[in-house]
Scaffold this active site. Structure first.
Site, PDB file in Angstrom:
ATOM      1  CB  SER A 146      24.711  -9.912 -38.968  1.00 58.98           C
ATOM      2  OG  SER A 146      25.838  -9.101 -39.232  1.00 58.98           O
ATOM      3  CE1 TYR A 159      25.616 -11.332 -44.291  1.00 62.10           C
ATOM      4  CE2 TYR A 159      26.157  -9.524 -42.805  1.00 62.10           C
ATOM      5  CZ  TYR A 159      26.012 -10.880 -43.046  1.00 62.10           C
ATOM      6  OH  TYR A 159      26.245 -11.778 -42.035  1.00 62.10           O
TER       7      TYR A 159
END
Length: 258
Positions: A146, A159
């Site tokens: 990510s 996250y």
């Protein structure tokens, strides 16, 4: 005739979390590139629908649900996959969850749930499906990292921590497994429009800020990740290991955009 290094004909690919969003785009993209593709997730209806799309492209598949937090389900999927196809060439780990909330009061159970899915789930899948790859001496594993592998996003600490760790895990496995013919890499997507985030991207200050910081001036389309996945899954990347390939429209390169 010249060899097409990007041809995936004869390859068998497994996409975990492959029935929606980025995972679905990659599953169909690898099928279009010639691979037989198994797209697995927790939801039976989505698994069946995706399998129908793969068959419509002209490739074999397998309908089997799985949950990356449940090792037994991954082992059962492995058994069925190897029984039908005899081998696994490509694994893509797309399963992931998130939650936005202030870190000071973030519930520990939610923290653990996100780490269990995004990080430990990726490790678990690499262990289960890496085993037959290592025994055979060939494999391509692509983890999904990510932008938050590299930079912080507001109020998504769990996250971000999980995806930073996925980047580190990718490099660690590359160091251990490359000499045995199993190449482990990752793709770090920028911000891509999906059904789940469309309202956030179009109607919030957060979406506006992301767009402002993206030099390409738009959000990504999920199919724009397919080329990176085909590359890392193909013979064209036969000496690429431990790489985190960013596909972000220039986001990480961005300083001042106006």
């Amino acid at each position: 005739m010249p060899v097409n290094l990007f041809d995936l004909s004869g390859k068998t690919a497994l996409i975990l979390g492959g029935t929606s969003g980025i995972g679905l785009a990659l599953a169909l993209g690898l099928a279009e590139a010639g691979a037989d593709v198994i797209a697995s997730s927790r939801r039976k209806t989505q698994v069946q629908e995706t399998a129908s799309k793969i068959r419509a492209i002209g490739h074999e598949t397998l309908e089997c649900c799985s949950d990356v937090t449940d090792r037994a389900s991954l082992l059962e999927l492995r058994t069925q996959l190897l029984r039908q196809f005899g081998k696994l060439d490509i694994l893509i780990n797309c399963a992931g969850i998130t939650r936005r909330a202030p870190t000071l009061t973030f519930p520990e159970e939610d923290w653990n749930r996100i780490l269990e899915t995004n990080l430990t789930g990726t490790l678990r899948a690499c262990q289960v499906f890496g085993e037959p790859m290592l025994a055979r001496g060939y494999g391509r594993i692509i983890n999904i990292a990510s932008l938050s592998t590299f930079v912080a996003f507001y109020e998504v600490a769990a996250y971000a921590a999980s995806k930073a760790a996925v980047g580190s895990l990718t490099q660690s496995l590359a160091v251990e497994w490359s000499r045995h013919g199993v190449l482990v890499n990752a793709i770090a997507p920028g911000v891509f429009r999906t059904d789940l985030n469309a309202n956030l991207l179009d109607s919030t200050a957060r979406g506006h800020e992301i767009l402002l910081r993206t030099p390409s001036g738009r959000f990504g389309r999920t199919e724009e990740l397919v080329g990176a996945a085909i590359y890392l899954a193909s013979d064209a990347a036969s000496f690429v290991a431990g790489e985190i390939l960013t596909v972000d429209g220039g986001y990480l390169a961005s300083g001042v955009n106006q």
